[in-house]
Design an enzyme around this catalytic site. Sequence first.
Site, PDB file in Angstrom:
ATOM      1  N   HIS A 111    -101.797  25.686 -21.059  1.00 21.73           N
ATOM      2  CA  HIS A 111    -103.050  26.420 -21.250  1.00 21.73           C
ATOM      3  C   HIS A 111    -103.542  26.361 -22.695  1.00 21.73           C
ATOM      4  O   HIS A 111    -104.740  26.222 -22.947  1.00 21.73           O
ATOM      5  CB  HIS A 111    -102.894  27.865 -20.773  1.00 21.73           C
ATOM      6  CG  HIS A 111    -102.782  27.968 -19.288  1.00 21.73           C
ATOM      7  ND1 HIS A 111    -101.852  28.744 -18.649  1.00 21.73           N
ATOM      8  CD2 HIS A 111    -103.492  27.353 -18.313  1.00 21.73           C
ATOM      9  CE1 HIS A 111    -101.996  28.616 -17.336  1.00 21.73           C
ATOM     10  NE2 HIS A 111    -102.979  27.775 -17.104  1.00 21.73           N
ATOM     11  N   ASP A 158    -113.601  27.581  -9.773  1.00 22.09           N
ATOM     12  CA  ASP A 158    -112.504  27.022  -8.967  1.00 22.09           C
ATOM     13  C   ASP A 158    -112.913  27.116  -7.499  1.00 22.09           C
ATOM     14  O   ASP A 158    -113.434  28.136  -7.051  1.00 22.09           O
ATOM     15  CB  ASP A 158    -111.208  27.791  -9.215  1.00 22.09           C
ATOM     16  CG  ASP A 158    -109.993  27.033  -8.684  1.00 22.09           C
ATOM     17  OD1 ASP A 158    -109.119  26.697  -9.508  1.00 22.09           O
ATOM     18  OD2 ASP A 158    -109.917  26.758  -7.468  1.00 22.09           O
ATOM     19  N   ASP A 197    -109.552  21.495 -15.495  1.00 23.21           N
ATOM     20  CA  ASP A 197    -108.185  22.010 -15.369  1.00 23.21           C
ATOM     21  C   ASP A 197    -107.849  21.998 -13.888  1.00 23.21           C
ATOM     22  O   ASP A 197    -107.891  23.015 -13.204  1.00 23.21           O
ATOM     23  CB  ASP A 197    -108.169  23.429 -15.952  1.00 23.21           C
ATOM     24  CG  ASP A 197    -106.828  24.123 -15.762  1.00 23.21           C
ATOM     25  OD1 ASP A 197    -105.886  23.484 -15.242  1.00 23.21           O
ATOM     26  OD2 ASP A 197    -106.732  25.312 -16.115  1.00 23.21           O
TER      27      ASP A 197
END
Lengths: 282, 282
Positions: free
Chosen positions: B65, B109, B159
């Site tokens: 992260h 997401d 990510d």
Amino acid sequence: MTAPTWKYENFEPAGSAIGYRITRKLDEVQSDFQKIEIYETTDWGNLMLIDGAVMLTTRDNFLYHEMMSHPALFTHADPRQVVIIGGGDCGTLREVLKHPGVAKAVQCDIDEQVTRMAEKHFPELCDSNHDPRAELLFDDGIAYMKNAAPGSLDIVIVDSTDPVGPAEGLFNKAFYESCFRALKDDGILVQQSESPLVLLDLIKEMRGEMRKAGFITFKTLPFPQPCYPTGWWSCTLARKSGGFDFRQQDAAAKMFNTKYYSADIHRGASTLPPFVAAALGE
Amino acid sequence: MTAPTWKYENFEPAGSAIGYRITRKLDEVQSDFQKIEIYETTDWGNLMLIDGAVMLTTRDNFLYHEMMSHPALFTHADPRQVVIIGGGDCGTLREVLKHPGVAKAVQCDIDEQVTRMAEKHFPELCDSNHDPRAELLFDDGIAYMKNAAPGSLDIVIVDSTDPVGPAEGLFNKAFYESCFRALKDDGILVQQSESPLVLLDLIKEMRGEMRKAGFITFKTLPFPQPCYPTGWWSCTLARKSGGFDFRQQDAAAKMFNTKYYSADIHRGASTLPPFVAAALGE
């Protein structure tokens, strides 16, 4: 031809495991000290296990061998006399002998069978075994360092298994005192020091024992090593005095090839991540 | 209380595996997109798997992260508008919002269940979910970037999981064209780019697709990440123009804590090992 299967090493102290897809067992020997197994993998070349612990693979051993040798040798002003304790696979010896200034490199591993297995299954690591500057001994490294002439060595590399079994005696004050005595004043001791993520206590303990033996300054360099627990490993350098500035120009101008090591990588590895630095009190 | 057992992820493309010693399964959900499982481990805190692949552990997710966020944000002169595609565990969002200059960070997401599981089992990663600058969307990241206003973003962070399944569309020219259009001229795209040891071809391919989409300059930064295959991972930054010198003084003087990232670590990661540099033609 059987279907590939998976072979795992469960590393109990860290609660994590590493595994490889293997096609067959190539060899196995029970030496006087340990069980050595060689497997063929689908993607990593050959794999050596000692008592179930992964020692090396064909594909990624260059990371460890380069980082166990070149940072120490490029930190010393003029390394000529080198001793490797352990290192029976001969990969560290090969890297050490890439330095033209090295006059002699003794490799002292207690278990001759490790070298015999390396010659058969990792022949590329044994390229320099017949270099006239190389001497291969199969003997007790603790006794060897105890009997070494005082002030005779520039570099001692402790390239051993984990601190259990035959290698346990390579991680304490008594052994480090022998190293201290055998090293010249500007000498360097370097030892593999496990994972900086999960085995920080071991690095601290190792430094503590080295300090008790007289060593004053320390430097831990992390590097990637996929075949060892957590995939992140380290070596720790210790000196009687002086720091760890290295011969950056010589490293940048070296006349031999490395795959991982470079002057820039050495410089980068010289700074610890904040959480490691904090744990080591740096 | 049952005895601990071992849980492995066999990573087929690399022929290697990672495993953890687990005590019990804490949770499981089959979302519209994937199966998410949470285990309790003996040494690594909680463990999230998606379709059997390790996503993160409590103990080591800080490495990923921090490296997915701070290098890009300290390379950009003044990052204000940030979008994270994927990142449902919210760990990257938390790091991004540590930068006081960030005005808005959107996390998009596709799978809301990942965030719900993170809130329950990795609550520390969700610390900043209620920051007024944060916006959490559960939607298709490909569509989101396609519809983003041209020239509106400073940083896009991809990510995602590996380039199979729901994330496959995040690794090709069409998606990168959307990112290119949405970024300002001095914007930065950063994407997780797998293992520099075994997946170099993927990094090359990714750069190739980014180049086709208009990106000109690239920088791949390796870092340790024990829970991913080989334990050695990377992110790749891409720009429309300009280089990757970063705000070293700002990074050194940052007013927030990091465990792995530092200006020195950033500088060190900026130089690739020779074998990686050679493979990438640098």
